[in-house]
Design a protein around this motif. Sequence first.
Motif, PDB file in Angstrom:
ATOM      1  N   VAL A 103       0.833  -1.204   0.000  1.00 19.50           N
ATOM      2  CA  VAL A 103       0.000   0.000   0.000  1.00 19.50           C
ATOM      3  C   VAL A 103       0.869   1.257   0.000  1.00 19.50           C
ATOM      4  CG1 VAL A 103      -1.925  -1.144   1.128  1.00 19.50           C
ATOM      5  CG2 VAL A 103      -0.195  -0.015   2.523  1.00 19.50           C
ATOM      6  N   SER A 104       2.164   1.086   0.307  1.00 16.59           N
ATOM      7  CA  SER A 104       3.149   2.158   0.210  1.00 16.59           C
ATOM      8  C   SER A 104       4.518   1.506   0.197  1.00 16.59           C
ATOM      9  CB  SER A 104       3.029   3.133   1.388  1.00 16.59           C
ATOM     10  OG  SER A 104       3.504   2.535   2.585  1.00 16.59           O
ATOM     11  N   LYS A 105       5.575   2.306   0.125  1.00 17.83           N
ATOM     12  CA  LYS A 105       6.923   1.747   0.134  1.00 17.83           C
ATOM     13  C   LYS A 105       7.276   1.124   1.470  1.00 17.83           C
ATOM     14  CE  LYS A 105       8.967   4.737  -3.412  1.00 17.83           C
ATOM     15  NZ  LYS A 105      10.027   5.743  -3.723  1.00 17.83           N
ATOM     16  N   GLN A 106       6.565   1.495   2.522  1.00 18.70           N
ATOM     17  CA  GLN A 106       6.894   1.033   3.858  1.00 18.70           C
ATOM     18  C   GLN A 106       5.851   0.119   4.486  1.00 18.70           C
ATOM     19  OE1 GLN A 106       9.777   1.549   5.777  1.00 18.70           O
ATOM     20  NE2 GLN A 106      10.526   2.159   3.767  1.00 18.70           N
ATOM     21  N   VAL A 107       4.759  -0.144   3.792  1.00 17.90           N
ATOM     22  CA  VAL A 107       3.670  -0.926   4.390  1.00 17.90           C
ATOM     23  C   VAL A 107       3.118  -1.926   3.392  1.00 17.90           C
ATOM     24  CG1 VAL A 107       1.367  -0.837   5.434  1.00 17.90           C
ATOM     25  CG2 VAL A 107       3.024   0.973   5.938  1.00 17.90           C
ATOM     26  N   VAL A 108       2.974  -3.180   3.835  1.00 17.76           N
ATOM     27  CA  VAL A 108       2.213  -4.181   3.080  1.00 17.76           C
ATOM     28  C   VAL A 108       1.079  -4.664   3.971  1.00 17.76           C
ATOM     29  CG1 VAL A 108       4.093  -4.944   1.588  1.00 17.76           C
ATOM     30  CG2 VAL A 108       3.772  -6.044   3.814  1.00 17.76           C
ATOM     31  N   ARG A 109      -0.002  -5.059   3.330  1.00 16.32           N
ATOM     32  CA  ARG A 109      -1.160  -5.575   4.059  1.00 16.32           C
ATOM     33  C   ARG A 109      -1.644  -6.847   3.396  1.00 16.32           C
ATOM     34  NH1 ARG A 109      -3.685   0.121   4.754  1.00 16.32           N
ATOM     35  NH2 ARG A 109      -2.643   0.831   6.649  1.00 16.32           N
ATOM     36  N   ARG A 110      -2.212  -7.720   4.214  1.00 12.90           N
ATOM     37  CA  ARG A 110      -2.719  -8.997   3.701  1.00 12.90           C
ATOM     38  C   ARG A 110      -3.908  -8.761   2.774  1.00 12.90           C
ATOM     39  NH1 ARG A 110      -5.459 -12.933   7.971  1.00 12.90           N
ATOM     40  NH2 ARG A 110      -6.728 -11.050   8.146  1.00 12.90           N
ATOM     41  N   GLN A 111      -3.883  -9.434   1.630  1.00 12.13           N
ATOM     42  CA  GLN A 111      -4.993  -9.401   0.689  1.00 12.13           C
ATOM     43  C   GLN A 111      -5.271 -10.816   0.210  1.00 12.13           C
ATOM     44  OE1 GLN A 111      -6.851  -6.887   0.319  1.00 12.13           O
ATOM     45  NE2 GLN A 111      -5.827  -5.026  -0.384  1.00 12.13           N
ATOM     46  N   ILE A 112      -6.444 -11.015  -0.359  1.00 12.42           N
ATOM     47  CA  ILE A 112      -6.850 -12.340  -0.848  1.00 12.42           C
ATOM     48  C   ILE A 112      -7.467 -12.190  -2.229  1.00 12.42           C
ATOM     49  CG2 ILE A 112      -8.315 -14.360  -0.451  1.00 12.42           C
ATOM     50  CD1 ILE A 112      -8.360 -13.619   2.510  1.00 12.42           C
ATOM     51  N   ILE A 113      -7.112 -13.100  -3.124  1.00 11.41           N
ATOM     52  CA  ILE A 113      -7.848 -13.241  -4.374  1.00 11.41           C
ATOM     53  C   ILE A 113      -8.335 -14.679  -4.450  1.00 11.41           C
ATOM     54  CG2 ILE A 113      -6.625 -11.432  -5.642  1.00 11.41           C
ATOM     55  CD1 ILE A 113      -5.024 -13.638  -7.035  1.00 11.41           C
ATOM     56  N   SER A 114      -9.464 -14.867  -5.090  1.00  9.54           N
ATOM     57  CA  SER A 114      -9.997 -16.226  -5.238  1.00  9.54           C
ATOM     58  C   SER A 114     -10.747 -16.347  -6.556  1.00  9.54           C
ATOM     59  CB  SER A 114     -10.931 -16.566  -4.067  1.00  9.54           C
ATOM     60  OG  SER A 114     -12.041 -15.691  -4.032  1.00  9.54           O
ATOM     61  N   TYR A 115     -10.614 -17.512  -7.173  1.00 12.03           N
ATOM     62  CA  TYR A 115     -11.286 -17.816  -8.426  1.00 12.03           C
ATOM     63  C   TYR A 115     -11.709 -19.284  -8.411  1.00 12.03           C
ATOM     64  CZ  TYR A 115      -9.507 -13.547 -10.698  1.00 12.03           C
ATOM     65  OH  TYR A 115      -9.236 -12.257 -11.052  1.00 12.03           O
ATOM     66  N   LYS A 116     -12.766 -19.594  -9.146  1.00  8.90           N
ATOM     67  CA  LYS A 116     -13.165 -20.981  -9.356  1.00  8.90           C
ATOM     68  C   LYS A 116     -12.659 -21.456 -10.708  1.00  8.90           C
ATOM     69  CE  LYS A 116     -17.222 -21.345  -6.377  1.00  8.90           C
ATOM     70  NZ  LYS A 116     -18.647 -21.734  -6.293  1.00  8.90           N
ATOM     71  N   LEU A 117     -12.240 -22.694 -10.745  1.00 13.83           N
ATOM     72  CA  LEU A 117     -11.736 -23.258 -11.993  1.00 13.83           C
ATOM     73  C   LEU A 117     -12.832 -23.278 -13.051  1.00 13.83           C
ATOM     74  CD1 LEU A 117      -9.628 -26.347 -10.848  1.00 13.83           C
ATOM     75  CD2 LEU A 117      -8.843 -24.044 -11.369  1.00 13.83           C
ATOM     76  N   GLU A 118     -12.419 -22.979 -14.289  1.00 10.91           N
ATOM     77  CA  GLU A 118     -13.375 -23.046 -15.396  1.00 10.91           C
ATOM     78  C   GLU A 118     -13.833 -24.482 -15.599  1.00 10.91           C
ATOM     79  OE1 GLU A 118     -13.668 -21.460 -20.008  1.00 10.91           O
ATOM     80  OE2 GLU A 118     -11.713 -21.855 -19.111  1.00 10.91           O
ATOM     81  N   LYS A 119     -12.878 -25.420 -15.481  1.00 18.51           N
ATOM     82  CA  LYS A 119     -13.197 -26.842 -15.565  1.00 18.51           C
ATOM     83  C   LYS A 119     -12.683 -27.501 -14.290  1.00 18.51           C
ATOM     84  CE  LYS A 119     -12.838 -27.011 -20.614  1.00 18.51           C
ATOM     85  NZ  LYS A 119     -12.154 -27.651 -21.778  1.00 18.51           N
TER      86      LYS A 119
END
Length: 511
Positions: A103-119
Amino acid sequence: MAHGVGEDAIDPFRDPSMAGNTPNTPRADVPATLAVGRNASLTLGTDALIVLDELLESKGAGCCGMSLGGGNNKTTRSIPFYNVLWAETADDGEVIIHYAHAVSKQVVRRQIISYKLEKPDSDLAAAWVERLLEKAYGASQRQKRIKVLINPFGGQGKATQMYHKHIAPILAAARCELDVESTTHNGHGVEIAQNLDIEKFDVVACCSGDGIPHEVWNGFGKREDAQRALVKIAVAQLPCGSGNALCLNHTGTDSPSLAALAVVKGLRTPLGLASVTQGDRRLLSFLSQSAGIVAETDLATEHLRWMGSARFTYGFLVRLLKKTVYPADIAIKVEHGNKEAVRAAYRAEAAKPPRTQDERTLPAPGEPCAIPPLKYGTINDPLPDGWELVPHDQLGNFYAGNLAYMSSDANFFPAALPDDGCLDLVRIKGTLPRTKSIATLLAIEQHKFFDLPHVDYQKISAYRIIPKNQKEGYISVDGERIPFEPFQVEIHKGMGTVLSKNGHLFEAKGV
């Protein structure tokens, strides 16, 4: 407080000195790109996970409502593998990825991405996730078992808050197993380390300044299985204090969240520790020992802590202008006696590839392995053979460092190496002209200090120093004051363990 690990986790009780991270043999036919959804894919690139999602632009904020950052194409985002904390599959075919978002040069924060498989193909998804984790962690141990020590008095009383806001979310997202304890009194870190069940942990992470790591190593040193504890357990610092040298040197940052990410991804790295003997006492030192202007600048300005790091500059200038000298007799075991030899030793190590495994022998559980005996005896013994006490009547500064950075703007020992069996020693006369003294101070921040002709810089393995002509004064070991008496020091190659980014160098500009 503890966070468990899932059923598919790597055995958290495995010996951390053993190489290998993969619990299962991945499928050989795993493609680099995983099709997810109708208009999206996840691709394992060279250095990053590439997320291609045609809906990203319309979503505005990014995938799943969160900005991923990176890339000019609004439908493509990249997540550096270094920032990937964990990945897993759900029963419904969903792929879930946890990462540290900048989020800046001095800070990271936990994030999540999620997807379902096409097959839906659970085997394929699991194999792809495993390959992602291999790229994300490399030679670093996953799901580290961490004993977290919080000094609630550190960081001007904000250490606990800093831990919960910036550090804990990163460690938890990486599926680390955490056991959290707050220190309550001076020396509590020694007691905790002395009684710790070391078979249950891989890391002791100190949310503090440099004081708690100093206590932890000295606690390990008091154990009957000291050598096993010191090799098996990596000591890390999560910067929550006024002095964060351990973290700066091994992670290159004093940001709590970036340091947490560095611990998650850290490589086990041997670190030489020094024995300091004085009177009938023996201490372990990981940072530095100083007598003269640096020690006095540090310890005699405690009442000026409200000035922050400026107190060191102020204290240094006051003593420079007075041309203060600190007479002493000094004997040294020299390993590299001039700057050319010191520079050659540093560059030879820097040319090596990053470390991929810990090659030291780990003593077996239950095997008596107390701290090793001293090669050169103690300060109370006769001077070792071949040593000679040399008078230093005009000494201004005696500074022996085991790390490079002493603070964020003071790369005092640019040739220092974690495990070369040496301390780096700087000696400067106290009779320098005031203008040259001030220029010397400025040269540290400008990375010109090493090459100054009046700076005596050597690599040594042991020394004895005897202050004279002073009844009172300051001697500092790892920033802590010890009595103003003669003391002797020797380094022990590979005695301790830390976590670092590359396994064999500090995160400081070298020579």
